[in-house]
Design a protein around this motif. Structure first.
Motif, PDB file in Angstrom:
ATOM      1  N   HIS A 144      -2.840  -6.020 -12.283  1.00  0.00           N
ATOM      2  CA  HIS A 144      -3.310  -6.955 -13.351  1.00  0.00           C
ATOM      3  C   HIS A 144      -2.271  -7.267 -14.171  1.00  0.00           C
ATOM      4  N   THR A 145      -1.343  -8.261 -14.055  1.00  0.00           N
ATOM      5  CA  THR A 145      -0.285  -8.597 -14.748  1.00  0.00           C
ATOM      6  C   THR A 145      -0.085  -9.470 -15.910  1.00  0.00           C
ATOM      7  N   HIS A 146      -1.118 -10.286 -15.921  1.00  0.00           N
ATOM      8  CA  HIS A 146      -1.789 -11.505 -16.695  1.00  0.00           C
ATOM      9  C   HIS A 146      -0.716 -12.720 -16.326  1.00  0.00           C
ATOM     10  N   ASN A 147      -0.011 -12.589 -15.101  1.00  0.00           N
ATOM     11  CA  ASN A 147       0.370 -13.659 -14.360  1.00  0.00           C
ATOM     12  C   ASN A 147      -0.959 -13.970 -13.743  1.00  0.00           C
ATOM     13  N   PRO A 148      -1.371 -15.296 -13.779  1.00  0.00           N
ATOM     14  CA  PRO A 148      -2.875 -15.741 -13.499  1.00  0.00           C
ATOM     15  C   PRO A 148      -3.022 -15.813 -11.952  1.00  0.00           C
ATOM     16  N   VAL A 149      -1.854 -15.836 -11.214  1.00  0.00           N
ATOM     17  CA  VAL A 149      -2.056 -15.956  -9.700  1.00  0.00           C
ATOM     18  C   VAL A 149      -2.193 -14.457  -9.152  1.00  0.00           C
ATOM     19  N   ASP A 150      -1.375 -13.522  -9.947  1.00  0.00           N
ATOM     20  CA  ASP A 150      -1.578 -12.198  -9.519  1.00  0.00           C
ATOM     21  C   ASP A 150      -2.835 -11.783  -9.782  1.00  0.00           C
ATOM     22  N   ASP A 151      -3.628 -12.003 -10.998  1.00  0.00           N
ATOM     23  CA  ASP A 151      -5.015 -11.639 -11.204  1.00  0.00           C
ATOM     24  C   ASP A 151      -5.962 -12.342 -10.688  1.00  0.00           C
ATOM     25  N   ALA A 152      -5.669 -13.604 -10.221  1.00  0.00           N
ATOM     26  CA  ALA A 152      -6.791 -14.032  -9.457  1.00  0.00           C
ATOM     27  C   ALA A 152      -6.650 -13.483  -8.049  1.00  0.00           C
ATOM     28  N   ARG A 153      -5.505 -13.276  -7.483  1.00  0.00           N
ATOM     29  CA  ARG A 153      -5.402 -12.416  -6.219  1.00  0.00           C
ATOM     30  C   ARG A 153      -6.143 -11.114  -6.438  1.00  0.00           C
ATOM     31  N   GLY A 154      -5.870 -10.237  -7.305  1.00  0.00           N
ATOM     32  CA  GLY A 154      -6.547  -9.317  -7.582  1.00  0.00           C
ATOM     33  C   GLY A 154      -7.909  -9.269  -7.697  1.00  0.00           C
ATOM     34  N   ASN A 155      -8.530 -10.373  -7.932  1.00  0.00           N
ATOM     35  CA  ASN A 155      -9.815 -10.479  -8.121  1.00  0.00           C
ATOM     36  C   ASN A 155     -10.426 -10.926  -6.640  1.00  0.00           C
ATOM     37  N   ALA A 156      -9.862 -11.692  -6.039  1.00  0.00           N
ATOM     38  CA  ALA A 156     -10.268 -12.263  -4.693  1.00  0.00           C
ATOM     39  C   ALA A 156     -10.330 -11.044  -3.770  1.00  0.00           C
ATOM     40  N   GLU A 157      -9.254 -10.216  -4.047  1.00  0.00           N
ATOM     41  CA  GLU A 157      -9.493  -8.758  -3.094  1.00  0.00           C
ATOM     42  C   GLU A 157     -10.756  -8.126  -3.463  1.00  0.00           C
ATOM     43  N   VAL A 158     -11.195  -7.900  -4.717  1.00  0.00           N
ATOM     44  CA  VAL A 158     -12.356  -7.468  -4.997  1.00  0.00           C
ATOM     45  C   VAL A 158     -13.749  -8.312  -4.286  1.00  0.00           C
ATOM     46  N   LEU A 159     -13.262  -9.372  -4.099  1.00  0.00           N
ATOM     47  CA  LEU A 159     -14.516 -10.365  -3.492  1.00  0.00           C
ATOM     48  C   LEU A 159     -14.398  -9.946  -2.052  1.00  0.00           C
ATOM     49  N   LEU A 160     -13.392  -9.758  -1.423  1.00  0.00           N
ATOM     50  CA  LEU A 160     -13.271  -9.471  -0.009  1.00  0.00           C
ATOM     51  C   LEU A 160     -13.695  -7.900   0.040  1.00  0.00           C
ATOM     52  N   HIS A 161     -13.729  -7.123  -0.690  1.00  0.00           N
ATOM     53  CA  HIS A 161     -14.004  -5.652  -0.796  1.00  0.00           C
ATOM     54  C   HIS A 161     -15.799  -5.988  -0.490  1.00  0.00           C
ATOM     55  N   MET A 162     -16.224  -6.697  -1.533  1.00  0.00           N
ATOM     56  CA  MET A 162     -17.644  -6.997  -1.678  1.00  0.00           C
ATOM     57  C   MET A 162     -18.164  -7.568  -0.365  1.00  0.00           C
ATOM     58  N   LYS A 163     -17.575  -8.329   0.391  1.00  0.00           N
ATOM     59  CA  LYS A 163     -17.999  -8.885   1.599  1.00  0.00           C
ATOM     60  C   LYS A 163     -17.742  -7.748   2.664  1.00  0.00           C
ATOM     61  N   GLU A 164     -16.522  -7.303   2.929  1.00  0.00           N
ATOM     62  CA  GLU A 164     -16.571  -6.497   3.903  1.00  0.00           C
ATOM     63  C   GLU A 164     -16.995  -4.952   3.920  1.00  0.00           C
ATOM     64  N   GLU A 165     -17.019  -4.192   2.705  1.00  0.00           N
ATOM     65  CA  GLU A 165     -17.765  -3.124   2.323  1.00  0.00           C
ATOM     66  C   GLU A 165     -19.051  -2.811   1.757  1.00  0.00           C
ATOM     67  N   MET A 166     -19.482  -3.971   1.225  1.00  0.00           N
ATOM     68  CA  MET A 166     -20.682  -3.982   0.458  1.00  0.00           C
ATOM     69  C   MET A 166     -21.851  -4.518   1.010  1.00  0.00           C
ATOM     70  N   GLY A 167     -21.475  -5.604   1.925  1.00  0.00           N
ATOM     71  CA  GLY A 167     -22.598  -6.485   2.332  1.00  0.00           C
ATOM     72  C   GLY A 167     -22.924  -8.005   1.540  1.00  0.00           C
ATOM     73  N   LEU A 168     -21.898  -8.180   0.853  1.00  0.00           N
ATOM     74  CA  LEU A 168     -22.122  -9.390   0.190  1.00  0.00           C
ATOM     75  C   LEU A 168     -22.134 -10.661   1.247  1.00  0.00           C
ATOM     76  N   LYS A 169     -23.175 -11.569   1.154  1.00  0.00           N
ATOM     77  CA  LYS A 169     -23.177 -12.596   2.287  1.00  0.00           C
ATOM     78  C   LYS A 169     -22.389 -13.598   1.676  1.00  0.00           C
ATOM     79  N   ILE A 170     -21.315 -13.783   2.119  1.00  0.00           N
ATOM     80  CA  ILE A 170     -20.485 -15.051   1.828  1.00  0.00           C
ATOM     81  C   ILE A 170     -19.770 -15.789   3.079  1.00  0.00           C
ATOM     82  N   ALA A 171     -19.532 -16.927   3.157  1.00  0.00           N
ATOM     83  CA  ALA A 171     -19.020 -17.718   4.161  1.00  0.00           C
ATOM     84  C   ALA A 171     -17.525 -18.004   3.919  1.00  0.00           C
ATOM     85  N   LEU A 172     -16.445 -17.196   4.361  1.00  0.00           N
ATOM     86  CA  LEU A 172     -15.133 -17.983   3.874  1.00  0.00           C
ATOM     87  C   LEU A 172     -14.923 -18.931   5.069  1.00  0.00           C
ATOM     88  N   LYS A 173     -14.241 -20.151   4.575  1.00  0.00           N
ATOM     89  CA  LYS A 173     -13.659 -20.866   5.349  1.00  0.00           C
ATOM     90  C   LYS A 173     -12.460 -21.387   5.066  1.00  0.00           C
TER      91      LYS A 173
END
Length: 173
Positions: A144-173
């Protein structure tokens, strides 16, 4: 539907009176390699030096950034090109990030391609954990660097973790 993770940096607490300095967006896919970055010239004379300092830019630098209308039109085009179906805005703090993005879209181009709603990453995580105080920021891989692309990417990594490891049901297209 396509999820677009967004992060913004500003020079104050609200749009209009203060300015969005820059923002980043990441299309949420397994690769996280489709990004947008915009730097916007201030829209008002007011700014909070402490808030601006978070962005890493000086007031003088921001005065040479791009015209906000041009940036918002480019972002709208990027969304149209990369989104499959309805784009879904998601961020770490959608109360803050959404407020600026929505205001800038409506103020400068008269429409918002995200529509009238957004999602908050923290709320999704807390729901999966069934704990309104659950912490999730340790799941970011990108610093988390306060470069908004870095910060958005880090947050997107968490969303992917939630999908892959925690069962969040989202369809990525």
């Amino acid at each position: 539907m396509s999820y677009i993770m967004v992060d913004i940096e500003s020079d104050g607490p609200i749009p209009g009176d203060f300015s969005m300095i820059c923002f980043g967006a990441v299309l949420v896919t397994e690769e996280l390699d489709t990004t947008f970055y915009g730097k916007l010239k201030p829209v008002s004379e007011k700014f909070n030096p402490d808030a601006l300092a978070v962005s890493g830019f000086s007031r003088e630098e921001t005065m040479n950034f791009d015209d906000p209308q041009k940036v918002m039109l480019a972002f709208e085009d990027w969304i149209k090109i990369h989104s499959k179906g309805r784009p879904i805005f998601i961020s770490d703090n959608n109360g803050f990030d959404w407020m600026f993005i929505c205001w800038y879209f409506h103020h400068f181009i008269g429409r918002n391609p995200f529509g009238f709603s957004s999602r908050r990453l923290s709320d999704l995580y807390c729901g999966l954990e069934k704990d309104t105080f659950s912490q999730w920021k340790h799941l970011r891989k990108t610093e988390h660097t306060h470069n908004p692309v870095d910060d958005a990417r880090g947050n997107a990594e968490v969303l992917l973790h939630m999908k892959e490891e925690m069962g969040l049901k989202i369809a990525l297209k």
